[in-house]
Design a protein around this motif. Sequence first.
Motif, mmCIF file in Angstrom:
data_model
loop_
_atom_site.group_PDB
_atom_site.id
_atom_site.type_symbol
_atom_site.label_atom_id
_atom_site.label_comp_id
_atom_site.label_asym_id
_atom_site.label_seq_id
_atom_site.Cartn_x
_atom_site.Cartn_y
_atom_site.Cartn_z
ATOM 1 N N MET A 1 0.842 -1.203 0.000
ATOM 2 C CA MET A 1 0.000 0.000 0.000
ATOM 3 C C MET A 1 0.878 1.255 0.000
ATOM 4 N N ARG A 2 0.670 2.138 -0.948
ATOM 5 C CA ARG A 2 1.456 3.360 -1.059
ATOM 6 C C ARG A 2 0.614 4.553 -0.620
ATOM 7 N N SER A 3 1.183 5.397 0.253
ATOM 8 C CA SER A 3 0.491 6.596 0.703
ATOM 9 C C SER A 3 0.879 7.775 -0.186
ATOM 10 N N LEU A 4 -0.114 8.504 -0.701
ATOM 11 C CA LEU A 4 0.152 9.662 -1.557
ATOM 12 C C LEU A 4 -0.509 10.908 -0.979
ATOM 13 N N ARG A 5 0.227 12.014 -0.986
ATOM 14 C CA ARG A 5 -0.357 13.303 -0.634
ATOM 15 C C ARG A 5 -0.944 13.906 -1.904
ATOM 16 N N ILE A 6 -2.210 14.331 -1.819
ATOM 17 C CA ILE A 6 -2.871 14.960 -2.969
ATOM 18 C C ILE A 6 -3.386 16.331 -2.542
ATOM 19 N N ASP A 7 -2.858 17.385 -3.174
ATOM 20 C CA ASP A 7 -3.315 18.746 -2.910
ATOM 21 C C ASP A 7 -4.211 19.181 -4.065
ATOM 22 N N LYS B 1 -10.968 4.949 -5.511
ATOM 23 C CA LYS B 1 -11.744 3.773 -5.111
ATOM 24 C C LYS B 1 -11.260 2.531 -5.871
ATOM 25 N N LEU B 2 -10.983 2.725 -7.165
ATOM 26 C CA LEU B 2 -10.484 1.617 -7.979
ATOM 27 C C LEU B 2 -9.083 1.181 -7.532
ATOM 28 N N LEU B 3 -8.345 2.128 -6.958
ATOM 29 C CA LEU B 3 -6.972 1.846 -6.523
ATOM 30 C C LEU B 3 -6.866 1.624 -5.013
ATOM 31 N N SER B 4 -7.993 1.352 -4.375
ATOM 32 C CA SER B 4 -8.031 1.283 -2.902
ATOM 33 C C SER B 4 -7.118 0.210 -2.313
ATOM 34 N N ILE C 1 -3.334 2.288 -3.193
ATOM 35 C CA ILE C 1 -2.998 3.654 -2.791
ATOM 36 C C ILE C 1 -3.909 4.139 -1.672
ATOM 37 N N GLN C 2 -3.295 4.784 -0.699
ATOM 38 C CA GLN C 2 -4.042 5.477 0.342
ATOM 39 C C GLN C 2 -3.731 6.962 0.178
ATOM 40 N N ALA C 3 -4.764 7.787 0.025
ATOM 41 C CA ALA C 3 -4.551 9.208 -0.280
ATOM 42 C C ALA C 3 -4.879 10.105 0.907
ATOM 43 N N GLN C 4 -4.033 11.120 1.096
ATOM 44 C CA GLN C 4 -4.330 12.194 2.048
ATOM 45 C C GLN C 4 -4.623 13.438 1.215
ATOM 46 N N ILE C 5 -5.877 13.864 1.245
ATOM 47 C CA ILE C 5 -6.308 14.984 0.398
ATOM 48 C C ILE C 5 -6.329 16.279 1.189
ATOM 49 N N LEU D 1 -2.003 8.085 -11.265
ATOM 50 C CA LEU D 1 -1.754 7.774 -9.854
ATOM 51 C C LEU D 1 -0.951 6.489 -9.698
ATOM 52 N N ARG D 2 -1.289 5.490 -10.479
ATOM 53 C CA ARG D 2 -0.582 4.204 -10.404
ATOM 54 C C ARG D 2 0.887 4.386 -10.801
ATOM 55 N N SER D 3 1.090 5.162 -11.863
ATOM 56 C CA SER D 3 2.453 5.411 -12.337
ATOM 57 C C SER D 3 3.291 6.134 -11.276
ATOM 58 N N ILE D 4 2.698 7.163 -10.648
ATOM 59 C CA ILE D 4 3.409 7.929 -9.615
ATOM 60 C C ILE D 4 3.701 7.046 -8.406
ATOM 61 N N ALA D 5 2.727 6.247 -8.020
ATOM 62 C CA ALA D 5 2.908 5.367 -6.860
ATOM 63 C C ALA D 5 4.015 4.350 -7.104
ATOM 64 N N HIS D 6 4.057 3.772 -8.304
ATOM 65 C CA HIS D 6 5.070 2.769 -8.630
ATOM 66 C C HIS D 6 6.459 3.383 -8.686
ATOM 67 N N LYS D 7 6.532 4.619 -9.245
ATOM 68 C CA LYS D 7 7.836 5.301 -9.295
ATOM 69 C C LYS D 7 8.334 5.595 -7.890
ATOM 70 N N ALA D 8 7.407 5.996 -7.039
ATOM 71 C CA ALA D 8 7.771 6.325 -5.654
ATOM 72 C C ALA D 8 8.307 5.093 -4.938
ATOM 73 N N ILE D 9 7.667 3.959 -5.178
ATOM 74 C CA ILE D 9 8.100 2.719 -4.537
ATOM 75 C C ILE D 9 9.485 2.311 -5.044
ATOM 76 N N SER D 10 9.700 2.445 -6.369
ATOM 77 C CA SER D 10 10.970 2.005 -6.962
ATOM 78 C C SER D 10 12.140 2.894 -6.565
ATOM 79 N N THR D 11 11.862 4.127 -6.137
ATOM 80 C CA THR D 11 12.955 5.021 -5.736
ATOM 81 C C THR D 11 13.264 4.929 -4.251
ATOM 82 N N HIS D 12 12.473 4.150 -3.519
ATOM 83 C CA HIS D 12 12.732 4.004 -2.068
ATOM 84 C C HIS D 12 13.621 2.800 -1.821
#
Length: 218
Positions: free
Chosen positions: A1-7, A29-32, A35-39, A207-218
Amino acid sequence: MRSLRIDIVSDVVCPWCIIGYKSLQAALKLLSNEIQAQIHWHPFELNPTMPQGGENLRDHLTRKYGTTREASIEARNKLTQLGAEVGFDFNFFEEMRIYNTRKAHQMLMWANQHHKQNELELALFEAYFCHEKPIDNESVLIQIAVDIGLDKAQCVQVLSDESWAKAVANTEQQWLQAGIHAVPAIIIEQKHLISGAQTTENLVNTLRSIAHKAISTH
Protein backbone atom coordinates in the motif's frame (compact mmCIF):
# COMPACT_ATOMS: atom_id res chain seq x y z
CA MET A 1 0.00 0.00 0.00
CA ARG A 2 1.46 3.36 -1.06
CA SER A 3 0.49 6.60 0.70
CA LEU A 4 0.15 9.66 -1.56
CA ARG A 5 -0.36 13.30 -0.63
CA ILE A 6 -2.87 14.96 -2.97
CA ASP A 7 -3.32 18.75 -2.91
CA ILE A 8 -6.31 20.21 -4.75
CA VAL A 9 -6.44 23.92 -5.58
CA SER A 10 -10.05 24.78 -6.27
CA ASP A 11 -13.03 27.09 -5.88
CA VAL A 12 -16.45 25.95 -4.67
CA VAL A 13 -18.27 27.77 -7.50
CA CYS A 14 -16.19 25.97 -10.16
CA PRO A 15 -18.18 23.13 -11.76
CA TRP A 16 -15.05 21.56 -13.24
CA CYS A 17 -13.58 21.33 -9.72
CA ILE A 18 -16.32 19.06 -8.41
CA ILE A 19 -16.28 16.99 -11.63
CA GLY A 20 -12.50 16.65 -11.30
CA TYR A 21 -12.78 15.65 -7.65
CA LYS A 22 -15.49 13.07 -8.33
CA SER A 23 -13.30 11.53 -11.04
CA LEU A 24 -10.39 11.46 -8.59
CA GLN A 25 -12.61 9.88 -5.93
CA ALA A 26 -13.64 7.15 -8.40
CA ALA A 27 -10.00 6.55 -9.37
CA LEU A 28 -8.93 6.24 -5.73
CA LYS A 29 -11.74 3.77 -5.11
CA LEU A 30 -10.48 1.62 -7.98
CA LEU A 31 -6.97 1.85 -6.52
CA SER A 32 -8.03 1.28 -2.90
CA ASN A 33 -5.84 -1.84 -2.63
CA GLU A 34 -2.78 0.03 -3.91
CA ILE A 35 -3.00 3.65 -2.79
CA GLN A 36 -4.04 5.48 0.34
CA ALA A 37 -4.55 9.21 -0.28
CA GLN A 38 -4.33 12.19 2.05
CA ILE A 39 -6.31 14.98 0.40
CA HIS A 40 -5.73 18.65 1.20
CA TRP A 41 -7.85 21.43 -0.33
CA HIS A 42 -6.45 24.89 -1.07
CA PRO A 43 -8.22 28.16 -1.93
CA PHE A 44 -8.54 29.75 -5.35
CA GLU A 45 -11.07 32.53 -5.89
CA LEU A 46 -12.50 32.85 -9.38
CA ASN A 47 -14.08 36.19 -8.45
CA PRO A 48 -12.25 37.79 -5.51
CA THR A 49 -13.78 41.24 -6.16
CA MET A 50 -17.37 40.01 -6.45
CA PRO A 51 -19.64 42.05 -4.11
CA GLN A 52 -21.97 40.53 -1.51
CA GLY A 53 -25.05 39.04 -3.16
CA GLY A 54 -23.16 37.96 -6.25
CA GLU A 55 -24.19 38.34 -9.87
CA ASN A 56 -26.48 36.46 -12.23
CA LEU A 57 -24.30 33.62 -13.53
CA ARG A 58 -25.34 33.97 -17.16
CA ASP A 59 -24.79 37.76 -17.11
CA HIS A 60 -21.44 37.20 -15.41
CA LEU A 61 -20.24 34.76 -18.08
CA THR A 62 -21.37 37.12 -20.84
CA ARG A 63 -19.51 40.04 -19.26
CA LYS A 64 -16.35 38.10 -18.37
CA TYR A 65 -15.99 35.79 -21.37
CA GLY A 66 -18.46 37.04 -23.97
CA THR A 67 -20.47 33.81 -23.62
CA THR A 68 -23.71 33.81 -25.62
CA ARG A 69 -26.97 32.48 -24.21
CA GLU A 70 -26.82 29.53 -26.62
CA ALA A 71 -23.27 28.68 -25.53
CA SER A 72 -24.31 28.99 -21.89
CA ILE A 73 -27.20 26.54 -22.37
CA GLU A 74 -24.90 24.12 -24.21
CA ALA A 75 -22.25 24.37 -21.47
CA ARG A 76 -24.79 23.73 -18.71
CA ASN A 77 -26.12 20.68 -20.57
CA LYS A 78 -22.59 19.34 -21.00
CA LEU A 79 -21.71 19.91 -17.34
CA THR A 80 -24.95 18.27 -16.21
CA GLN A 81 -24.14 15.22 -18.34
CA LEU A 82 -20.53 15.01 -17.12
CA GLY A 83 -21.71 15.46 -13.54
CA ALA A 84 -24.19 12.61 -13.89
CA GLU A 85 -21.41 10.37 -15.23
CA VAL A 86 -19.35 10.88 -12.07
CA GLY A 87 -22.30 10.86 -9.66
CA PHE A 88 -22.93 14.57 -9.10
CA ASP A 89 -26.31 16.17 -9.84
CA PHE A 90 -25.95 19.75 -11.09
CA ASN A 91 -29.08 21.83 -10.67
CA PHE A 92 -28.54 24.78 -12.98
CA PHE A 93 -31.47 27.20 -12.99
CA GLU A 94 -32.35 30.41 -14.81
CA GLU A 95 -31.70 32.87 -11.97
CA MET A 96 -28.56 31.11 -10.73
CA ARG A 97 -25.96 33.49 -9.30
CA ILE A 98 -22.21 33.31 -8.82
CA TYR A 99 -20.74 34.46 -5.51
CA ASN A 100 -17.64 35.70 -3.77
CA THR A 101 -16.12 32.68 -1.99
CA ARG A 102 -13.60 34.27 0.39
CA LYS A 103 -15.62 33.42 3.52
CA ALA A 104 -16.23 29.87 2.29
CA HIS A 105 -12.46 29.44 1.97
CA GLN A 106 -11.94 30.84 5.48
CA MET A 107 -14.25 28.12 6.75
CA LEU A 108 -12.44 25.44 4.75
CA MET A 109 -9.04 26.48 6.04
CA TRP A 110 -10.36 26.35 9.61
CA ALA A 111 -12.20 23.04 9.07
CA ASN A 112 -8.88 21.46 8.12
CA GLN A 113 -7.77 21.84 11.73
CA HIS A 114 -10.77 19.75 12.79
CA HIS A 115 -10.32 17.04 10.11
CA LYS A 116 -13.57 18.15 8.48
CA GLN A 117 -12.20 19.92 5.41
CA ASN A 118 -13.12 17.32 2.80
CA GLU A 119 -16.61 16.95 4.26
CA LEU A 120 -17.15 20.73 4.27
CA GLU A 121 -15.79 21.11 0.74
CA LEU A 122 -18.30 18.59 -0.61
CA ALA A 123 -21.13 20.14 1.44
CA LEU A 124 -20.33 23.55 -0.09
CA PHE A 125 -20.29 22.17 -3.63
CA GLU A 126 -23.68 20.55 -3.00
CA ALA A 127 -25.14 23.64 -1.34
CA TYR A 128 -24.21 25.79 -4.33
CA PHE A 129 -24.70 23.49 -7.31
CA CYS A 130 -27.54 21.28 -6.04
CA HIS A 131 -29.55 23.30 -3.50
CA GLU A 132 -29.47 26.90 -4.82
CA LYS A 133 -27.77 28.26 -1.66
CA PRO A 134 -26.14 31.72 -1.62
CA ILE A 135 -22.75 30.65 -0.32
CA ASP A 136 -21.51 34.16 0.36
CA ASN A 137 -24.17 34.44 3.08
CA GLU A 138 -22.72 33.93 6.56
CA SER A 139 -25.87 32.35 7.98
CA VAL A 140 -25.87 29.81 5.15
CA LEU A 141 -22.17 29.03 5.67
CA ILE A 142 -22.61 28.62 9.43
CA GLN A 143 -25.55 26.25 8.95
CA ILE A 144 -23.60 24.13 6.46
CA ALA A 145 -20.68 23.91 8.90
CA VAL A 146 -22.92 23.09 11.88
CA ASP A 147 -24.69 20.39 9.84
CA ILE A 148 -21.39 18.49 9.48
CA GLY A 149 -20.58 18.82 13.17
CA LEU A 150 -18.47 22.00 13.42
CA ASP A 151 -18.91 24.38 16.35
CA LYS A 152 -21.25 27.31 15.68
CA ALA A 153 -19.54 29.87 17.93
CA GLN A 154 -16.16 29.09 16.37
CA CYS A 155 -17.69 29.38 12.88
CA VAL A 156 -18.96 32.86 13.68
CA GLN A 157 -15.53 33.86 14.97
CA VAL A 158 -13.69 32.49 11.90
CA LEU A 159 -15.99 34.37 9.52
CA SER A 160 -15.49 37.68 11.33
CA ASP A 161 -11.75 37.36 11.98
CA GLU A 162 -9.69 39.31 9.43
CA SER A 163 -6.66 37.10 10.06
CA TRP A 164 -8.48 34.15 8.45
CA ALA A 165 -9.30 36.28 5.39
CA LYS A 166 -5.62 37.28 5.16
CA ALA A 167 -4.52 33.65 5.50
CA VAL A 168 -6.72 32.73 2.53
CA ALA A 169 -5.37 35.63 0.44
CA ASN A 170 -1.76 34.75 1.30
CA THR A 171 -2.28 31.08 0.41
CA GLU A 172 -3.87 32.03 -2.92
CA GLN A 173 -0.91 34.29 -3.67
CA GLN A 174 1.51 31.43 -3.01
CA TRP A 175 -0.31 29.20 -5.49
CA LEU A 176 -0.36 31.98 -8.11
CA GLN A 177 3.39 32.43 -7.64
CA ALA A 178 3.79 28.66 -8.06
CA GLY A 179 2.15 28.98 -11.49
CA ILE A 180 -1.40 27.89 -10.70
CA HIS A 181 -3.71 30.19 -12.68
CA ALA A 182 -6.66 27.89 -13.38
CA VAL A 183 -8.58 25.27 -11.44
CA PRO A 184 -8.91 22.49 -10.66
CA ALA A 185 -5.19 21.92 -10.15
CA ILE A 186 -4.30 18.60 -8.56
CA ILE A 187 -0.77 18.17 -7.23
CA ILE A 188 0.45 14.68 -6.35
CA GLU A 189 3.27 14.31 -3.83
CA GLN A 190 3.93 18.06 -4.14
CA LYS A 191 5.58 17.69 -7.56
CA HIS A 192 3.25 16.15 -10.17
CA LEU A 193 0.68 18.66 -11.52
CA ILE A 194 -2.58 17.52 -13.10
CA SER A 195 -4.42 20.46 -14.66
CA GLY A 196 -8.16 20.50 -15.26
CA ALA A 197 -10.81 17.83 -14.76
CA GLN A 198 -9.44 14.50 -15.99
CA THR A 199 -11.23 11.24 -16.69
CA THR A 200 -11.18 8.54 -14.03
CA GLU A 201 -9.20 6.30 -16.41
CA ASN A 202 -6.49 8.95 -16.89
CA LEU A 203 -6.28 9.52 -13.14
CA VAL A 204 -5.98 5.79 -12.41
CA ASN A 205 -3.07 5.51 -14.84
CA THR A 206 -1.36 8.66 -13.53
CA LEU A 207 -1.75 7.77 -9.85
CA ARG A 208 -0.58 4.20 -10.40
CA SER A 209 2.45 5.41 -12.34
CA ILE A 210 3.41 7.93 -9.62
CA ALA A 211 2.91 5.37 -6.86
CA HIS A 212 5.07 2.77 -8.63
CA LYS A 213 7.84 5.30 -9.29
CA ALA A 214 7.77 6.32 -5.65
CA ILE A 215 8.10 2.72 -4.54
CA SER A 216 10.97 2.01 -6.96
CA THR A 217 12.95 5.02 -5.74
CA HIS A 218 12.73 4.00 -2.07
